[in-house]
Design a protein around this motif. Structure first.
Motif, mmCIF file in Angstrom:
data_model
loop_
_atom_site.group_PDB
_atom_site.id
_atom_site.type_symbol
_atom_site.label_atom_id
_atom_site.label_comp_id
_atom_site.label_asym_id
_atom_site.label_seq_id
_atom_site.Cartn_x
_atom_site.Cartn_y
_atom_site.Cartn_z
ATOM 1 N N ARG A 137 -29.743 -9.745 21.423
ATOM 2 C CA ARG A 137 -28.814 -8.684 21.005
ATOM 3 C C ARG A 137 -28.117 -9.045 19.703
ATOM 4 N NH1 ARG A 137 -23.217 -8.328 24.427
ATOM 5 N NH2 ARG A 137 -22.625 -10.476 24.048
ATOM 6 N N ASN A 138 -27.933 -10.341 19.425
ATOM 7 C CA ASN A 138 -27.410 -10.757 18.117
ATOM 8 C C ASN A 138 -28.374 -10.368 17.008
ATOM 9 O OD1 ASN A 138 -24.991 -11.794 18.977
ATOM 10 N ND2 ASN A 138 -25.484 -13.926 18.550
ATOM 11 N N ILE A 139 -29.658 -10.585 17.233
ATOM 12 C CA ILE A 139 -30.677 -10.221 16.242
ATOM 13 C C ILE A 139 -30.690 -8.710 16.040
ATOM 14 C CG2 ILE A 139 -33.172 -10.142 15.823
ATOM 15 C CD1 ILE A 139 -33.267 -12.930 17.256
ATOM 16 N N VAL A 140 -30.621 -7.969 17.143
ATOM 17 C CA VAL A 140 -30.608 -6.502 17.062
ATOM 18 C C VAL A 140 -29.413 -6.036 16.241
ATOM 19 C CG1 VAL A 140 -30.296 -4.380 18.418
ATOM 20 C CG2 VAL A 140 -31.937 -6.119 19.166
ATOM 21 N N TYR A 141 -28.265 -6.648 16.461
ATOM 22 C CA TYR A 141 -27.085 -6.263 15.688
ATOM 23 C C TYR A 141 -27.269 -6.621 14.208
ATOM 24 C CZ TYR A 141 -22.329 -5.701 14.076
ATOM 25 O OH TYR A 141 -21.236 -5.298 13.365
ATOM 26 N N SER A 142 -27.781 -7.817 13.941
ATOM 27 C CA SER A 142 -27.983 -8.245 12.548
ATOM 28 C C SER A 142 -28.958 -7.329 11.818
ATOM 29 C CB SER A 142 -28.518 -9.680 12.492
ATOM 30 O OG SER A 142 -27.555 -10.582 12.939
ATOM 31 N N GLU A 143 -30.022 -6.928 12.481
ATOM 32 C CA GLU A 143 -31.076 -6.141 11.832
ATOM 33 C C GLU A 143 -30.793 -4.640 11.827
ATOM 34 O OE1 GLU A 143 -34.681 -7.260 13.841
ATOM 35 O OE2 GLU A 143 -34.768 -9.212 12.813
ATOM 36 N N GLU A 144 -30.137 -4.133 12.884
ATOM 37 C CA GLU A 144 -30.018 -2.681 13.035
ATOM 38 C C GLU A 144 -28.591 -2.187 13.242
ATOM 39 O OE1 GLU A 144 -32.941 -1.205 15.874
ATOM 40 O OE2 GLU A 144 -34.094 -3.041 15.558
ATOM 41 N N ASN A 145 -27.640 -3.123 13.295
ATOM 42 C CA ASN A 145 -26.235 -2.767 13.467
ATOM 43 C C ASN A 145 -25.982 -2.035 14.792
ATOM 44 O OD1 ASN A 145 -23.659 -3.085 12.427
ATOM 45 N ND2 ASN A 145 -23.649 -1.069 11.480
ATOM 46 N N LYS A 146 -26.793 -2.333 15.813
ATOM 47 C CA LYS A 146 -26.644 -1.725 17.138
ATOM 48 C C LYS A 146 -25.924 -2.713 18.048
ATOM 49 C CE LYS A 146 -30.845 1.065 16.778
ATOM 50 N NZ LYS A 146 -32.225 1.248 17.280
ATOM 51 N N VAL A 147 -24.924 -2.210 18.771
ATOM 52 C CA VAL A 147 -24.142 -3.043 19.685
ATOM 53 C C VAL A 147 -24.595 -2.759 21.111
ATOM 54 C CG1 VAL A 147 -21.834 -3.512 20.597
ATOM 55 C CG2 VAL A 147 -22.151 -3.101 18.141
ATOM 56 N N ILE A 148 -25.023 -3.812 21.791
ATOM 57 C CA ILE A 148 -25.418 -3.714 23.199
ATOM 58 C C ILE A 148 -24.486 -4.617 23.991
ATOM 59 C CG2 ILE A 148 -27.256 -4.076 24.883
ATOM 60 C CD1 ILE A 148 -29.274 -3.646 22.548
ATOM 61 N N LEU A 149 -23.719 -4.000 24.877
ATOM 62 C CA LEU A 149 -22.770 -4.744 25.707
ATOM 63 C C LEU A 149 -23.371 -5.033 27.070
ATOM 64 C CD1 LEU A 149 -19.501 -2.715 25.069
ATOM 65 C CD2 LEU A 149 -20.279 -4.802 23.911
ATOM 66 N N PHE A 150 -22.921 -6.120 27.677
ATOM 67 C CA PHE A 150 -23.288 -6.436 29.047
ATOM 68 C C PHE A 150 -22.055 -6.254 29.924
ATOM 69 C CE2 PHE A 150 -25.910 -9.596 26.570
ATOM 70 C CZ PHE A 150 -27.104 -8.900 26.692
ATOM 71 N N LEU A 151 -22.169 -5.434 30.953
ATOM 72 C CA LEU A 151 -21.113 -5.316 31.961
ATOM 73 C C LEU A 151 -21.729 -5.678 33.303
ATOM 74 C CD1 LEU A 151 -19.253 -1.958 31.126
ATOM 75 C CD2 LEU A 151 -18.604 -4.282 30.489
ATOM 76 N N THR A 152 -21.199 -6.713 33.934
ATOM 77 C CA THR A 152 -21.653 -7.098 35.261
ATOM 78 C C THR A 152 -20.788 -6.398 36.307
ATOM 79 O OG1 THR A 152 -20.166 -8.999 35.391
ATOM 80 C CG2 THR A 152 -22.366 -9.377 34.412
ATOM 81 N N THR A 153 -21.149 -6.543 37.550
ATOM 82 C CA THR A 153 -20.327 -5.967 38.617
ATOM 83 C C THR A 153 -18.927 -6.581 38.601
ATOM 84 O OG1 THR A 153 -21.378 -7.503 40.175
ATOM 85 C CG2 THR A 153 -22.223 -5.264 40.132
ATOM 86 N N VAL A 154 -18.813 -7.820 38.156
ATOM 87 C CA VAL A 154 -17.492 -8.451 38.027
ATOM 88 C C VAL A 154 -16.642 -7.669 37.023
ATOM 89 C CG1 VAL A 154 -16.284 -10.543 37.269
ATOM 90 C CG2 VAL A 154 -18.320 -10.734 38.705
ATOM 91 N N HIS A 155 -17.252 -7.261 35.911
ATOM 92 C CA HIS A 155 -16.530 -6.444 34.919
ATOM 93 C C HIS A 155 -16.128 -5.094 35.506
ATOM 94 C CE1 HIS A 155 -18.834 -9.041 31.959
ATOM 95 N NE2 HIS A 155 -17.574 -9.234 31.634
ATOM 96 N N LEU A 156 -17.038 -4.483 36.268
ATOM 97 C CA LEU A 156 -16.706 -3.187 36.885
ATOM 98 C C LEU A 156 -15.525 -3.329 37.836
ATOM 99 C CD1 LEU A 156 -20.252 -1.656 37.535
ATOM 100 C CD2 LEU A 156 -18.688 -1.215 35.630
ATOM 101 N N HIS A 157 -15.497 -4.428 38.595
ATOM 102 C CA HIS A 157 -14.345 -4.691 39.477
ATOM 103 C C HIS A 157 -13.065 -4.814 38.655
ATOM 104 C CE1 HIS A 157 -15.942 -5.574 43.607
ATOM 105 N NE2 HIS A 157 -17.073 -5.578 42.924
ATOM 106 N N GLU A 158 -13.156 -5.540 37.555
ATOM 107 C CA GLU A 158 -11.980 -5.727 36.695
ATOM 108 C C GLU A 158 -11.511 -4.385 36.127
ATOM 109 O OE1 GLU A 158 -10.691 -8.217 32.692
ATOM 110 O OE2 GLU A 158 -12.469 -8.856 33.819
ATOM 111 N N MET A 159 -12.455 -3.546 35.738
ATOM 112 C CA MET A 159 -12.101 -2.229 35.205
ATOM 113 C C MET A 159 -11.457 -1.360 36.293
ATOM 114 S SD MET A 159 -15.437 -1.588 32.769
ATOM 115 C CE MET A 159 -14.906 -0.047 32.007
ATOM 116 N N LEU A 160 -11.936 -1.464 37.524
ATOM 117 C CA LEU A 160 -11.311 -0.737 38.633
ATOM 118 C C LEU A 160 -9.877 -1.221 38.848
ATOM 119 C CD1 LEU A 160 -14.343 -0.604 41.076
ATOM 120 C CD2 LEU A 160 -13.211 1.390 40.056
ATOM 121 N N ASP A 161 -9.681 -2.546 38.750
ATOM 122 C CA ASP A 161 -8.321 -3.099 38.867
ATOM 123 C C ASP A 161 -7.422 -2.544 37.769
ATOM 124 O OD1 ASP A 161 -9.114 -4.647 41.040
ATOM 125 O OD2 ASP A 161 -9.354 -6.490 39.855
#
Length: 185
Positions: A137-161
């Motif tokens: 995803r770093n290469i993708v951002y460097s070459e195409e300026n596209k941001v790809i985020l990773f959200l795990t279930t832990v992140h979803l729990h945090e967002m619910l909190d």
């Protein structure tokens, strides 16, 4: 919806996410639970997602696409629309048992992103991605300026909190983008 209703809804969503079996047997359950969670967290301000929209040729089938109709850059999603051309927010779901998310999954997501969709995508996964996915995803951002985020279930729990406390769960997405951009090389 009262705060008690929000708390009950959040509890139900947490339980659904946690009950999903990893792997092939639980992919649909995971996708449904994660999508319902994102809708609870992000709609509004985002618009309800288009589920599995296909490209004209039928070759590309994206898991979910949230329309972002916020133009006001004083709001988080308006800023993301301006900064990342995020007219739509692409979301891919990955519920793996043994394998980790690798560079192939990043390339698949990258290929789904185009000028009309925008340059922001989220991969929602049941476990942390492999280092090869992070590097890709770093290469993708460097070459195409596209941001790809990773959200795990832990992140979803945090967002619910966050939502339960009355905070904006979008802040976690903004923080994830900042973290990504700061570590990018």
């Amino acid at each position: 919806m009262t705060s008690d209703d929000t708390l009950s809804r959040s509890r139900l969503l947490r339980d659904r996410l946690d009950a999903c079996p990893p792997g092939q047997n639980g992919w649909r359950e995971f996708e449904d639970a994660a999508l319902e969670t994102l809708c609870h967290l992000l709609v509004p301000p985002l618009t309800r997602p288009l589920i599995q929209p296909r490209s004209l040729s039928g070759i590309d089938r994206r898991d979910a696409v949230f329309p972002n109709r916020i133009g006001d850059t004083s709001q988080a999603w308006g800023l993301l629309r301006m900064d990342h051309d995020a007219r739509y927010v692409l979301v891919e779901f990955k519920n793996y048992e043994r394998d980790e998310i690798g560079k192939e999954e990043i390339d698949q997501t990258r290929n789904y992103m185009n000028k009309s969709l925008g340059r922001l995508a989220i991969v929602v996964c049941n476990k942390s991605p492999h280092e090869s996915a992070r590097r890709r995803r770093n290469i993708v951002y460097s070459e195409e300026n596209k941001v790809i985020l990773f959200l795990t279930t832990v992140h979803l729990h945090e967002m619910l909190d966050m939502k339960d406390r009355g905070d904006d769960p979008t802040d976690l997405i903004l923080d994830s983008i900042d973290e990504f951009l700061l570590q990018h090389e």
